[in-house]
Design a protein around this motif. Structure first.
Motif, mmCIF file in Angstrom:
data_model
loop_
_atom_site.group_PDB
_atom_site.id
_atom_site.type_symbol
_atom_site.label_atom_id
_atom_site.label_comp_id
_atom_site.label_asym_id
_atom_site.label_seq_id
_atom_site.Cartn_x
_atom_site.Cartn_y
_atom_site.Cartn_z
ATOM 1 N N ASP A 427 0.834 -1.202 0.000
ATOM 2 C CA ASP A 427 0.000 0.000 0.000
ATOM 3 C C ASP A 427 0.876 1.263 0.000
ATOM 4 N N TYR A 428 0.450 2.261 -0.780
ATOM 5 C CA TYR A 428 1.254 3.482 -0.897
ATOM 6 C C TYR A 428 1.420 4.180 0.457
ATOM 7 N N THR A 429 0.365 4.178 1.262
ATOM 8 C CA THR A 429 0.454 4.834 2.568
ATOM 9 C C THR A 429 1.541 4.182 3.420
ATOM 10 N N TYR A 430 1.572 2.854 3.403
ATOM 11 C CA TYR A 430 2.602 2.128 4.156
ATOM 12 C C TYR A 430 3.995 2.497 3.644
ATOM 13 N N LEU A 431 4.166 2.443 2.328
ATOM 14 C CA LEU A 431 5.489 2.693 1.735
ATOM 15 C C LEU A 431 5.957 4.120 1.998
ATOM 16 N N SER A 432 5.036 5.075 1.868
ATOM 17 C CA SER A 432 5.435 6.476 2.034
ATOM 18 C C SER A 432 5.808 6.779 3.479
ATOM 19 N N TRP A 433 5.013 6.237 4.436
ATOM 20 C CA TRP A 433 5.338 6.482 5.845
ATOM 21 C C TRP A 433 6.624 5.764 6.258
ATOM 22 N N LEU A 434 6.786 4.531 5.772
ATOM 23 C CA LEU A 434 8.009 3.798 6.104
ATOM 24 C C LEU A 434 9.228 4.498 5.508
ATOM 25 N N ALA A 435 9.091 5.017 4.288
ATOM 26 C CA ALA A 435 10.197 5.754 3.663
ATOM 27 C C ALA A 435 10.554 6.971 4.501
ATOM 28 N N ARG A 436 9.538 7.656 4.987
ATOM 29 C CA ARG A 436 9.782 8.852 5.803
ATOM 30 C C ARG A 436 10.476 8.467 7.113
ATOM 31 N N CYS A 437 10.048 7.348 7.705
ATOM 32 C CA CYS A 437 10.688 6.891 8.945
ATOM 33 C C CYS A 437 12.154 6.524 8.686
ATOM 34 N N CYS A 438 12.403 5.823 7.587
ATOM 35 C CA CYS A 438 13.769 5.405 7.266
ATOM 36 C C CYS A 438 14.693 6.613 7.124
ATOM 37 N N LYS A 439 14.194 7.673 6.518
ATOM 38 C CA LYS A 439 15.019 8.861 6.286
ATOM 39 C C LYS A 439 15.335 9.589 7.592
ATOM 40 N N HIS A 440 14.456 9.448 8.572
ATOM 41 C CA HIS A 440 14.677 10.133 9.845
ATOM 42 C C HIS A 440 15.498 9.293 10.825
ATOM 43 N N ASN A 441 15.525 7.986 10.604
ATOM 44 C CA ASN A 441 16.178 7.100 11.567
ATOM 45 C C ASN A 441 17.589 6.720 11.113
ATOM 46 N N ASP A 442 18.593 7.263 11.774
ATOM 47 C CA ASP A 442 19.983 6.902 11.507
ATOM 48 C C ASP A 442 20.348 7.053 10.037
ATOM 49 N N ARG A 443 19.777 8.067 9.415
ATOM 50 C CA ARG A 443 20.141 8.387 8.029
ATOM 51 C C ARG A 443 19.973 7.172 7.103
ATOM 52 N N LYS A 444 18.786 6.534 7.181
ATOM 53 C CA LYS A 444 18.541 5.361 6.338
ATOM 54 C C LYS A 444 17.857 5.745 5.027
ATOM 55 N N ALA A 445 18.358 6.775 4.385
ATOM 56 C CA ALA A 445 17.747 7.213 3.124
ATOM 57 C C ALA A 445 17.840 6.121 2.063
ATOM 58 N N ARG A 446 18.870 5.289 2.147
ATOM 59 C CA ARG A 446 19.027 4.207 1.163
ATOM 60 C C ARG A 446 17.822 3.269 1.180
ATOM 61 N N LEU A 447 17.292 2.961 2.373
ATOM 62 C CA LEU A 447 16.130 2.077 2.471
ATOM 63 C C LEU A 447 14.903 2.706 1.826
ATOM 64 N N ALA A 448 14.750 4.025 1.998
ATOM 65 C CA ALA A 448 13.628 4.725 1.369
ATOM 66 C C ALA A 448 13.751 4.648 -0.154
ATOM 67 N N TRP A 449 14.968 4.830 -0.649
ATOM 68 C CA TRP A 449 15.194 4.753 -2.097
ATOM 69 C C TRP A 449 14.893 3.340 -2.615
ATOM 70 N N LYS A 454 11.430 -0.891 -5.654
ATOM 71 C CA LYS A 454 10.642 -2.127 -5.664
ATOM 72 C C LYS A 454 9.243 -1.917 -6.248
ATOM 73 N N MET A 455 8.819 -0.657 -6.368
ATOM 74 C CA MET A 455 7.462 -0.380 -6.852
ATOM 75 C C MET A 455 7.412 -0.392 -8.379
ATOM 76 N N GLU A 456 6.262 -0.813 -8.896
ATOM 77 C CA GLU A 456 6.042 -0.712 -10.338
ATOM 78 C C GLU A 456 5.710 0.728 -10.686
ATOM 79 N N THR A 457 5.971 1.106 -11.935
ATOM 80 C CA THR A 457 5.709 2.476 -12.364
ATOM 81 C C THR A 457 4.211 2.773 -12.301
ATOM 82 N N SER A 458 3.886 3.811 -11.575
ATOM 83 C CA SER A 458 2.485 4.195 -11.410
ATOM 84 C C SER A 458 2.435 5.594 -10.826
#
Length: 555
Positions: A427-449, A454-458
């Motif tokens: 779900d997009y909501t899950y992915l977007s919030w998790l991406a935001r958390c990753c970027k704030h936690n110990d500089r995990k921007a790579r996980l957000a990227w 992993k997502m299909e083009t949409s």
């Protein structure tokens, strides 16, 4: 050796003297069948008498009585209706006919028939129940005042309390009657049902066991036991209890077969819902609600809404389900009106005196504040019940969002990672919030990227890419911001994306100079810049290359 008989096997000397001649089989009497509650046997005898010309008006009356007690209300209704067409019909027939109509769900007909009967305790009880069905509070209280302190009237009062979700009041009445009438074992089933409704499933089991010891093949009791197992354990354990009932081939199984078919659908997580539930919508009240739940699980919000929109909620479960459907529709269609209706339903349940301290009540208040975006309040209520939902994906999804919304990204990420449902994880909501958390936690921007990759083009992947680009830029994660803005610019040549990419690339360059990023990333940054034809690129790349030559960095 063979011994000869002293008397012939047949013939004059074959019988024992006068003693055996007196033994004759007694024909069963109607009273014997009724006393043993063998209503099938009673009807068989009564129909035999009627068909052989020995029947009379009393015979017809008893046939209707037995059919009613067998649960064959249609047959009983037909018998009583025939009686009403005769001259000099006994006035009690109208009240009895009204009871048949009531159990067949024909409430207006039941009311008209009951009004034609003589005033009696049975008539008052019937009209009392009809007033509840008509939702006529004033009339209900009128018949309530006529109830007396007799068992039948008190049982009717207890049942109305139950139907109005006043379960503790029902329990009090049943227990009071049981104190003086220990042999009224069936009341234990009613008490157990009330405890079930109060979510005391283990207590319900204990009370129910008292009745099942005496009546082990009771369909209603075994069905309730199965429901308790469903709540305490799982659907498989619940189904095993119903299977034991089916294997018994109990006569009561036929009486409750619709209820059992309905519950098997619930125990099997909705399997066969579209075949079983629609015909039961007007037979079993929960069938409509469970069909709505099935549609919600299938993401068919429109069907769920159409099925429940005209239902006037009277129980907490109905209010909650209407709230969930309106919230789902409001989010899907962006409708503030539906979201407001949902918020009001949740607030009604969560703020009510009977539900405010229950788990569903607290969840409702959390949902109300969630829709109002008051996430600090959401967490107050969710924290109070989280121990009950450790492995519940839906609960954790909402809990993690609330944590993230108040800036508690570390705990939010931990809760997000507990979720197992593939449907939620895509779900997009899950992915977007998790991406935001990753970027704030110990500089995990790579996980957000990587979540984006992993997502299909949409349209949703494009939105996530924008989120990654902007949030990484704000957090100083310039390397992944540059990569994200580069993809955005190639998908949509918007000048804002070039500005973002330019700033991010310069940011990476500054971090390399400061020694906070590896020098080998400079080569990739130069390649990202070359993907743009903007004239500013030449000046920026020339500056970067000059620094690289001076510091012997291969580019």
């Amino acid at each position: 050796m063979m011994l000869s008989r002293t008397k012939p096997a047949t013939g004059p000397g074959s019988s024992t003297p006068a003693k055996d001649q007196k033994k004759k089989k007694k024909l069963p009497k109607l009273e014997d069948f009724l006393q043993g509650r063998d209503y099938t046997g009673a009807i068989t005898l009564l129909e035999f008498n009627r068909n052989t010309g020995k029947g009379n008006e009393e015979t017809d009356f008893w046939i209707a009585f037995c059919a009613f007690h067998l649960g064959d209300y249609k047959r009983a209704m037909e018998e009583y209706e025939r009686m009403t067409h005769r001259d000099g019909c006994h006035p009690d027939v109208w009240t009895n006919l009204g009871c048949c109509y009531f159990f067949l769900g024909m409430y207006p007909e039941a009311d008209r028939a009951a009004q034609r009967g003589p005033k009696s305790r049975l008539q008052n009880r019937l009209l009392f129940h009809l007033s509840h069905k008509f939702n006529d509070e004033k009339r209900l209280m009128g018949y309530h005042q006529n109830l007396q302190d007799i068992i039948e009237d008190q049982l009717s009062l207890a049942s109305i309390h139950y139907l109005r979700s006043h379960y503790q009041e029902s329990i009090d009445i049943y227990k009071r009657i049981l104190l003086d009438n220990r042999d009224y074992l069936a009341l234990n089933v009613y008490v157990a049902l009330c405890y079930y409704k109060l979510d005391y499933y283990d207590v319900s089991q204990e009370v129910l066991a008292v009745y099942l010891q005496q009546q082990p093949d009771s369909a209603i009791a075994l069905n309730l036991k199965a429901c308790n197992h469903f709540r305490l354990y799982n659907g498989k354990a619940a189904e095993a209890e119903l299977k034991s009932l089916q294997d018994m081939a109990s006569p009561s199984f036929l009486f409750a077969r619709d209820l059992i078919k309905h519950n098997l659908v619930v125990f099997r997580s909705g399997e066969g819902a579209l075949q079983v539930l629609p015909p039961l919508i007007d037979v079993i009240p929960e069938a409509r609600l469970n069909l709505v739940i099935y549609y919600l699980k299938q993401d068919d919000v429109i069907e769920a809404y159409n099925l429940i929109k005209d239902l006037e909620p009277t129980t907490p479960q109905e209010y909650i389900l209407k709230g969930v459907v309106n919230a789902s529709l409001g989010q899907e269609q962006g409708s503030r009106e539906h979201l407001k209706i949902a918020q009001q339903y949740f607030q009604l349940v969560g703020g009510s005196a009977s539900e405010c301290d229950t788990i569903p009540g607290r969840q409702c208040m959390a949902s109300c504040f969630f829709l109002l975006k008051q996430f600090e309040d959401v967490l107050i209520y969710l924290n109070s019940v989280k121990s009950y939902f450790y492995n519940d994906d839906s609960f954790n999804f909402n809990y993690a969002q609330a944590k993230a919304a108040v800036g508690n990204f570390k705990e939010a990420e931990e809760v997000f990672m507990l979720i197992q449902s593939d449907k939620i994880k895509q779900d997009y909501t899950y992915l977007s919030w998790l991406a935001r958390c990753c970027k704030h936690n110990d500089r995990k921007a790579r996980l957000a990227w990587e979540l984006y990759l992993k997502m299909e083009t949409s349209a949703e992947s494009f939105s996530l890419l924008q989120l990654v680009a902007n949030d990484c830029y704000k957090m100083g994660q310039f390397y992944y911001a540059a990569k994200a803005f580069d993809v955005l610019e190639r998908l949509d040549p918007n000048p804002e994306y070039w500005e973002g990419k330019r700033g991010a690339c310069v940011g990476v360059f500054q971090l390399i100079i400061a020694g906070h990023e590896p020098r080998d990333k400079l080569h990739e940054i130069l390649q990202i810049l070359r993907n743009t034809t903007n004239p500013q690129v030449e000046y920026i790349t020339r500056t970067m290359k000059k620094w690289a030559r001076e510091n012997k960095v291969p580019v």
